[in-house]
Motif scaffolding. Structure first.
Motif, PDB file in Angstrom:
ATOM      1  N   GLU A 165     -36.966  24.693  17.356  1.00  0.00           N
ATOM      2  CA  GLU A 165     -35.692  24.436  18.006  1.00  0.00           C
ATOM      3  C   GLU A 165     -35.738  23.094  18.726  1.00  0.00           C
ATOM      4  OE1 GLU A 165     -32.553  26.702  20.986  1.00  0.00           O
ATOM      5  OE2 GLU A 165     -34.579  27.474  20.698  1.00  0.00           O
ATOM      6  N   PRO A 166     -34.658  22.297  18.655  1.00  0.00           N
ATOM      7  CA  PRO A 166     -34.647  21.023  19.376  1.00  0.00           C
ATOM      8  C   PRO A 166     -34.848  21.231  20.874  1.00  0.00           C
ATOM      9  CG  PRO A 166     -32.759  21.190  17.898  1.00  0.00           C
ATOM     10  CD  PRO A 166     -33.409  22.536  17.909  1.00  0.00           C
ATOM     11  N   THR A 167     -35.563  20.312  21.499  1.00  0.00           N
ATOM     12  CA  THR A 167     -35.772  20.392  22.944  1.00  0.00           C
ATOM     13  C   THR A 167     -34.870  19.431  23.701  1.00  0.00           C
ATOM     14  OG1 THR A 167     -37.535  18.733  22.909  1.00  0.00           O
ATOM     15  CG2 THR A 167     -38.177  21.045  22.573  1.00  0.00           C
ATOM     16  N   TYR A 168     -34.269  18.461  22.971  1.00  0.00           N
ATOM     17  CA  TYR A 168     -33.375  17.464  23.576  1.00  0.00           C
ATOM     18  C   TYR A 168     -34.082  16.718  24.708  1.00  0.00           C
ATOM     19  CZ  TYR A 168     -30.051  20.316  20.983  1.00  0.00           C
ATOM     20  OH  TYR A 168     -29.403  21.018  19.993  1.00  0.00           O
ATOM     21  N   ASP A 169     -35.330  16.376  24.447  1.00  0.00           N
ATOM     22  CA  ASP A 169     -36.119  15.644  25.439  1.00  0.00           C
ATOM     23  C   ASP A 169     -35.972  14.136  25.200  1.00  0.00           C
ATOM     24  OD1 ASP A 169     -37.760  15.258  27.587  1.00  0.00           O
ATOM     25  OD2 ASP A 169     -39.391  16.511  26.825  1.00  0.00           O
ATOM     26  N   GLN A 170     -36.518  13.376  26.124  1.00  0.00           N
ATOM     27  CA  GLN A 170     -36.430  11.913  26.072  1.00  0.00           C
ATOM     28  C   GLN A 170     -36.906  11.370  24.722  1.00  0.00           C
ATOM     29  OE1 GLN A 170     -35.204   9.909  28.372  1.00  0.00           O
ATOM     30  NE2 GLN A 170     -35.827   7.927  27.601  1.00  0.00           N
ATOM     31  N   GLY A 171     -36.055  10.565  24.065  1.00  0.00           N
ATOM     32  CA  GLY A 171     -36.418   9.921  22.820  1.00  0.00           C
ATOM     33  C   GLY A 171     -36.267  10.772  21.574  1.00  0.00           C
ATOM     34  N   GLU A 172     -36.001  12.062  21.727  1.00  0.00           N
ATOM     35  CA  GLU A 172     -35.853  12.930  20.557  1.00  0.00           C
ATOM     36  C   GLU A 172     -34.614  12.522  19.758  1.00  0.00           C
ATOM     37  OE1 GLU A 172     -35.312  17.681  19.495  1.00  0.00           O
ATOM     38  OE2 GLU A 172     -36.011  17.065  21.474  1.00  0.00           O
ATOM     39  N   LEU A 173     -34.748  12.527  18.434  1.00  0.00           N
ATOM     40  CA  LEU A 173     -33.621  12.164  17.574  1.00  0.00           C
ATOM     41  C   LEU A 173     -32.771  13.389  17.276  1.00  0.00           C
ATOM     42  CD1 LEU A 173     -35.359   9.777  15.009  1.00  0.00           C
ATOM     43  CD2 LEU A 173     -33.856   9.125  16.897  1.00  0.00           C
ATOM     44  N   VAL A 174     -31.461  13.247  17.441  1.00  0.00           N
ATOM     45  CA  VAL A 174     -30.529  14.327  17.124  1.00  0.00           C
ATOM     46  C   VAL A 174     -29.432  13.774  16.223  1.00  0.00           C
ATOM     47  CG1 VAL A 174     -30.978  15.610  19.251  1.00  0.00           C
ATOM     48  CG2 VAL A 174     -29.172  13.880  19.220  1.00  0.00           C
ATOM     49  N   CYS A 175     -28.761  14.670  15.504  1.00  0.00           N
ATOM     50  CA  CYS A 175     -27.745  14.250  14.538  1.00  0.00           C
ATOM     51  C   CYS A 175     -26.332  14.422  15.076  1.00  0.00           C
ATOM     52  CB  CYS A 175     -27.877  15.057  13.254  1.00  0.00           C
ATOM     53  SG  CYS A 175     -29.177  14.474  12.185  1.00  0.00           S
ATOM     54  N   LEU A 176     -25.483  13.489  14.720  1.00  0.00           N
ATOM     55  CA  LEU A 176     -24.047  13.577  14.982  1.00  0.00           C
ATOM     56  C   LEU A 176     -23.331  12.909  13.824  1.00  0.00           C
ATOM     57  CD1 LEU A 176     -21.732  14.352  16.933  1.00  0.00           C
ATOM     58  CD2 LEU A 176     -21.952  12.078  17.942  1.00  0.00           C
ATOM     59  N   LEU A 177     -22.557  13.705  13.078  1.00  0.00           N
ATOM     60  CA  LEU A 177     -21.824  13.238  11.901  1.00  0.00           C
ATOM     61  C   LEU A 177     -22.731  12.477  10.926  1.00  0.00           C
ATOM     62  CD1 LEU A 177     -18.416  12.174  13.495  1.00  0.00           C
ATOM     63  CD2 LEU A 177     -18.941  14.239  12.192  1.00  0.00           C
ATOM     64  N   GLY A 178     -23.924  13.040  10.721  1.00  0.00           N
ATOM     65  CA  GLY A 178     -24.834  12.490   9.722  1.00  0.00           C
ATOM     66  C   GLY A 178     -25.691  11.341  10.191  1.00  0.00           C
ATOM     67  N   GLU A 179     -25.479  10.861  11.396  1.00  0.00           N
ATOM     68  CA  GLU A 179     -26.277   9.764  11.946  1.00  0.00           C
ATOM     69  C   GLU A 179     -27.235  10.312  12.996  1.00  0.00           C
ATOM     70  OE1 GLU A 179     -26.187   6.684  10.857  1.00  0.00           O
ATOM     71  OE2 GLU A 179     -24.504   7.022   9.483  1.00  0.00           O
ATOM     72  N   ARG A 180     -28.398   9.675  13.100  1.00  0.00           N
ATOM     73  CA  ARG A 180     -29.392  10.099  14.085  1.00  0.00           C
ATOM     74  C   ARG A 180     -29.366   9.178  15.302  1.00  0.00           C
ATOM     75  NH1 ARG A 180     -33.239  13.869  12.510  1.00  0.00           N
ATOM     76  NH2 ARG A 180     -33.055  14.527  10.342  1.00  0.00           N
ATOM     77  N   TYR A 181     -29.405   9.820  16.460  1.00  0.00           N
ATOM     78  CA  TYR A 181     -29.367   9.081  17.719  1.00  0.00           C
ATOM     79  C   TYR A 181     -30.489   9.586  18.630  1.00  0.00           C
ATOM     80  CZ  TYR A 181     -24.590   7.961  16.238  1.00  0.00           C
ATOM     81  OH  TYR A 181     -23.489   7.538  15.532  1.00  0.00           O
ATOM     82  N   PRO A 182     -31.160   8.665  19.341  1.00  0.00           N
ATOM     83  CA  PRO A 182     -32.183   9.099  20.287  1.00  0.00           C
ATOM     84  C   PRO A 182     -31.543   9.591  21.590  1.00  0.00           C
ATOM     85  CG  PRO A 182     -32.037   6.711  20.300  1.00  0.00           C
ATOM     86  CD  PRO A 182     -31.095   7.198  19.223  1.00  0.00           C
ATOM     87  N   ILE A 183     -32.184  10.569  22.205  1.00  0.00           N
ATOM     88  CA  ILE A 183     -31.744  11.086  23.502  1.00  0.00           C
ATOM     89  C   ILE A 183     -32.244  10.157  24.614  1.00  0.00           C
ATOM     90  CG2 ILE A 183     -32.073  12.936  25.198  1.00  0.00           C
ATOM     91  CD1 ILE A 183     -30.234  13.887  23.096  1.00  0.00           C
ATOM     92  N   ARG A 184     -31.353   9.805  25.518  1.00  0.00           N
ATOM     93  CA  ARG A 184     -31.719   9.046  26.713  1.00  0.00           C
ATOM     94  C   ARG A 184     -31.442   9.932  27.923  1.00  0.00           C
ATOM     95  NH1 ARG A 184     -34.761   4.741  27.325  1.00  0.00           N
ATOM     96  NH2 ARG A 184     -33.608   3.644  25.676  1.00  0.00           N
ATOM     97  N   LEU A 185     -32.511  10.432  28.532  1.00  0.00           N
ATOM     98  CA  LEU A 185     -32.368  11.331  29.687  1.00  0.00           C
ATOM     99  C   LEU A 185     -32.197  10.540  30.978  1.00  0.00           C
ATOM    100  CD1 LEU A 185     -35.031  14.168  29.228  1.00  0.00           C
ATOM    101  CD2 LEU A 185     -32.556  14.420  29.200  1.00  0.00           C
ATOM    102  N   ARG A 186     -31.356  11.086  31.859  1.00  0.00           N
ATOM    103  CA  ARG A 186     -31.239  10.497  33.189  1.00  0.00           C
ATOM    104  C   ARG A 186     -30.744  11.571  34.154  1.00  0.00           C
ATOM    105  NH1 ARG A 186     -26.054   6.456  32.086  1.00  0.00           N
ATOM    106  NH2 ARG A 186     -24.458   8.077  31.963  1.00  0.00           N
ATOM    107  N   GLU A 187     -31.064  11.388  35.403  1.00  0.00           N
ATOM    108  CA  GLU A 187     -30.657  12.340  36.431  1.00  0.00           C
ATOM    109  C   GLU A 187     -29.297  11.948  36.990  1.00  0.00           C
ATOM    110  OE1 GLU A 187     -32.488  14.415  40.511  1.00  0.00           O
ATOM    111  OE2 GLU A 187     -33.670  12.979  39.326  1.00  0.00           O
ATOM    112  N   GLY A 188     -28.480  12.956  37.285  1.00  0.00           N
ATOM    113  CA  GLY A 188     -27.150  12.695  37.837  1.00  0.00           C
ATOM    114  C   GLY A 188     -26.564  13.943  38.462  1.00  0.00           C
ATOM    115  N   LYS A 189     -25.457  13.786  39.148  1.00  0.00           N
ATOM    116  CA  LYS A 189     -24.847  14.905  39.853  1.00  0.00           C
ATOM    117  C   LYS A 189     -24.145  15.871  38.912  1.00  0.00           C
ATOM    118  CE  LYS A 189     -24.130  12.399  44.203  1.00  0.00           C
ATOM    119  NZ  LYS A 189     -23.124  11.945  45.209  1.00  0.00           N
ATOM    120  N   LYS A 190     -23.684  15.385  37.746  1.00  0.00           N
ATOM    121  CA  LYS A 190     -22.982  16.241  36.792  1.00  0.00           C
ATOM    122  C   LYS A 190     -23.793  16.356  35.504  1.00  0.00           C
ATOM    123  CE  LYS A 190     -18.247  15.337  38.369  1.00  0.00           C
ATOM    124  NZ  LYS A 190     -16.886  14.887  37.948  1.00  0.00           N
TER     125      LYS A 190
END
Length: 237
Positions: free
Chosen positions: A75-100
């Protein structure tokens, strides 16, 4: 004997065994295989008609077992730098801390802002909420583009829902004027998503998977088989 039958737009392989039994018996196994036993006197066509009539049961069982397997690993962990798909394209996850807690596509990255970026359950929920919103937006836009071609045939503009599915890409309930799409669908290339939208809307004209259904689908999407093949071969996390 191994055979393949289309159920809800998904090719389902099953093993047919002839026995001295009175009824047709269907068994969906935990490993995702489907076994069917049938009397010798029952024709292949009659067996397929029974399978189609029990299509929801079969797909729901496959979905349940697939979800259990999915949770067991990979199962994807959606951690920093992990590649995920959106409409057939792969994008790296950029994690950051925030209020929302929110996710958004920013340039060539998906920014995942969280109150607690180290919490895997929070990352998963926030990303799935993002995917659901994206899937609803994309399928709604596609429905708006497709519907004018079907409206003269009496097809209403449907209520559009999105939920998690693991064994099918969409469903249609003509009596409620509603179509439902798997949020996982938005990971696939746009032509594949468009094929699923056409598939579900054509069900307002033909609620089953009869030759008439596929004939109608082919009139609007002549390359639907190629799109379905591509969709079912997509290997996005």
């Amino acid at each position: 004997m191994n055979r393949v039958l289309d159920l809800g737009g998904r090719p389902v392989e099953y093993t047919l065994t002839r026995k001295t039994v009175k009824n047709i018996n269907i068994r969906v196994r935990a490993d995702g295989t489907v076994g069917v036993s049938a009397p010798y006197r029952v024709s292949d066509r009659a067996v397929e008609e029974i399978l189609v009539s029990r299509g929801d049961f079969i797909l729901n069982a496959l979905e349940k077992f697939a979800a259990q397997t999915w949770q067991g690993g990979g199962e994807p962990t959606y951690d920093q730098g992990e590649l995920v798909c959106l409409l057939g394209e792969r994008y790296p996850i950029r994690l950051r801390e925030g209020k929302k807690n929110r996710a958004e596509l920013v340039g060539e990255e998906i920014h995942l802002q969280l109150r607690a970026p180290s919490d895997p359950a929070l990352r998963k929920k926030t990303m799935e909420d993002f995917y659901k919103a994206q899937c609803l937006a994309v399928t709604t836009e596609l429905c708006r583009g497709i519907h004018p071609r079907l409206e003269p045939l009496g097809v209403p503009f449907p209520e559009i829902k999105v939920r998690s599915m693991t064994s099918r890409w969409g469903s249609c309930k003509p009596s409620d004027r509603r179509v439902t799409f798997a949020w996982q669908l938005v990971r696939a290339p746009l032509p594949c998503v468009e094929y699923v939208v056409w598939h579900e809307l054509v069900h307002f004209l033909h609620p089953n998977h009869s030759p008439a259904f596929y004939g109608c689908l082919e009139q609007f999407v002549p390359e639907w088989k190629a799109r379905r093949k591509e969709l079912n071969s997509v290997l996005c996390p």
